[in-house]
Design an enzyme around this catalytic site. Structure first.
Site, PDB file in Angstrom:
ATOM      1  N   ASN A  91       0.716  -1.495   0.170  1.00  0.00           N
ATOM      2  CA  ASN A  91      -0.143  -0.316  -0.157  1.00  0.00           C
ATOM      3  C   ASN A  91       0.540   1.255   0.222  1.00  0.00           C
ATOM      4  O   ASN A  91       1.849   0.838   1.240  1.00  0.00           O
ATOM      5  CB  ASN A  91      -1.239  -0.357   0.867  1.00  0.00           C
ATOM      6  CG  ASN A  91      -2.038  -1.467   1.389  1.00  0.00           C
ATOM      7  OD1 ASN A  91      -2.119  -2.202  -0.042  1.00  0.00           O
ATOM      8  ND2 ASN A  91      -2.124  -2.018   2.621  1.00  0.00           N
ATOM      9  N   VAL A 100       1.173   3.121   7.848  1.00  0.00           N
ATOM     10  CA  VAL A 100       2.234   3.489   8.717  1.00  0.00           C
ATOM     11  C   VAL A 100       3.390   3.623   7.831  1.00  0.00           C
ATOM     12  O   VAL A 100       3.592   3.224   6.643  1.00  0.00           O
ATOM     13  CB  VAL A 100       2.913   1.795   8.711  1.00  0.00           C
ATOM     14  CG1 VAL A 100       4.212   1.709   9.961  1.00  0.00           C
ATOM     15  CG2 VAL A 100       1.840   1.001  10.024  1.00  0.00           C
ATOM     16  N   HIS A 104       6.490  -1.349   3.625  1.00  0.00           N
ATOM     17  CA  HIS A 104       6.376  -2.423   3.748  1.00  0.00           C
ATOM     18  C   HIS A 104       5.656  -3.041   2.757  1.00  0.00           C
ATOM     19  O   HIS A 104       5.146  -2.325   2.071  1.00  0.00           O
ATOM     20  CB  HIS A 104       5.432  -2.520   5.303  1.00  0.00           C
ATOM     21  CG  HIS A 104       4.256  -1.937   5.505  1.00  0.00           C
ATOM     22  ND1 HIS A 104       4.548  -0.496   5.685  1.00  0.00           N
ATOM     23  CD2 HIS A 104       3.288  -2.169   5.474  1.00  0.00           C
ATOM     24  CE1 HIS A 104       3.123  -0.276   5.329  1.00  0.00           C
ATOM     25  NE2 HIS A 104       2.569  -0.814   5.254  1.00  0.00           N
ATOM     26  N   HIS A 106       3.664  -6.918   2.233  1.00  0.00           N
ATOM     27  CA  HIS A 106       3.130  -7.761   3.458  1.00  0.00           C
ATOM     28  C   HIS A 106       2.728  -8.888   2.168  1.00  0.00           C
ATOM     29  O   HIS A 106       2.186  -8.988   1.535  1.00  0.00           O
ATOM     30  CB  HIS A 106       0.753  -7.487   2.828  1.00  0.00           C
ATOM     31  CG  HIS A 106       0.699  -6.048   3.775  1.00  0.00           C
ATOM     32  ND1 HIS A 106       0.082  -6.250   5.028  1.00  0.00           N
ATOM     33  CD2 HIS A 106       1.055  -4.301   3.435  1.00  0.00           C
ATOM     34  CE1 HIS A 106      -0.396  -5.140   5.266  1.00  0.00           C
ATOM     35  NE2 HIS A 106       0.291  -3.986   4.193  1.00  0.00           N
TER      36      HIS A 106
HETATM   37  P1  AMP Z   1      -0.924  -0.603   5.904  1.00  0.00           P
HETATM   38  O1  AMP Z   1      -2.334  -0.514   5.567  1.00  0.00           O
HETATM   39  O2  AMP Z   1       0.109  -0.974   4.280  1.00  0.00           O
HETATM   40  O3  AMP Z   1       0.001   0.986   5.964  1.00  0.00           O
HETATM   41  O4  AMP Z   1      -0.070  -1.248   6.899  1.00  0.00           O
HETATM   42  C1  AMP Z   1      -0.262  -1.386   8.507  1.00  0.00           C
HETATM   43  C2  AMP Z   1       0.083  -2.826   8.506  1.00  0.00           C
HETATM   44  O5  AMP Z   1       0.607  -2.201   9.833  1.00  0.00           O
HETATM   45  C3  AMP Z   1      -1.987  -3.110   9.587  1.00  0.00           C
HETATM   46  O6  AMP Z   1      -1.631  -4.655   8.979  1.00  0.00           O
HETATM   47  C4  AMP Z   1      -1.163  -3.195  10.781  1.00  0.00           C
HETATM   48  O7  AMP Z   1      -2.669  -4.678  11.488  1.00  0.00           O
HETATM   49  C5  AMP Z   1      -0.055  -3.254  11.119  1.00  0.00           C
HETATM   50  N1  AMP Z   1       0.681  -2.905  12.241  1.00  0.00           N
HETATM   51  C6  AMP Z   1       0.236  -2.142  13.225  1.00  0.00           C
HETATM   52  N2  AMP Z   1       1.021  -1.744  14.296  1.00  0.00           N
HETATM   53  C7  AMP Z   1       1.900  -3.785  14.126  1.00  0.00           C
HETATM   54  C8  AMP Z   1       2.554  -3.777  14.957  1.00  0.00           C
HETATM   55  N3  AMP Z   1       2.762  -3.267  16.466  1.00  0.00           N
HETATM   56  N4  AMP Z   1       3.328  -5.027  14.975  1.00  0.00           N
HETATM   57  C9  AMP Z   1       2.956  -5.666  13.576  1.00  0.00           C
HETATM   58  N5  AMP Z   1       2.060  -5.633  12.520  1.00  0.00           N
HETATM   59  C10 AMP Z   1       1.006  -4.050  13.002  1.00  0.00           C
END
Ligand code: AMP
Length: 120
Positions: A91, A100, A104, A106
């Protein structure tokens, strides 16, 4: 967009917040998503400070870029989903619904993942 050093993945990389690590090397950390959306849901991140896929592609070194791709293949193999298949999602930015601001990828698998996108 400048990198925000306080984002949650930066804090994980600094060891300030625990994570469930599944893979680590010099350039990459991978850990289980805290809110899994499939039987297998792993996040793969570069250790370097990159905001997004856009930023990573523009500024990362060849070694960092290669490390992400190699890591994903190793992780899916180790998790036993290389043969059954999986989906990679990065994303990016506002329309990409990135939450975030640290690049990253997924990895979603362990079950059928369904159609590619559902537009709002
Ligand atoms: P995005 O919407 O692609 O930015 O995805 C962010 C992802 O980070 C989401 O799937 C969250 O569930 C995951 N996330 C947020 N905080 C944490 C954490 N502390 N440990 C593991 N995953 C996290």
């Amino acid at each position: 967009m400048s990198y925000d050093n306080t984002n949650i993945f930066a804090r994980i990389l600094r060891g300030e917040i625990p994570n469930n690590t599944v893979y680590e090397d010099a350039h990459v950390l991978a850990f289980k998503d805290i809110r899994p959306q499939a039987k297998v849901h792993v996040l793969v991140i570069p250790k370097g400070a990159y905001v997004s896929a856009q930023d990573f592609g523009a500024r990362a070194s060849e070694a960092e870029i290669a490390a992400m791709a190699r890591a994903i293949s190793k992780i899916t193999q180790e998790l036993g989903i290389a043969e059954s298949g999986y989906r990679l999602i990065a994303n990016t930015g506002g329309h990409g619904h990135q939450e975030v601001p640290h690049y990253h990828v997924h990895i979603l698998g362990g079950q059928p993942i369904g159609k590619m996108v559902h537009l709002p």
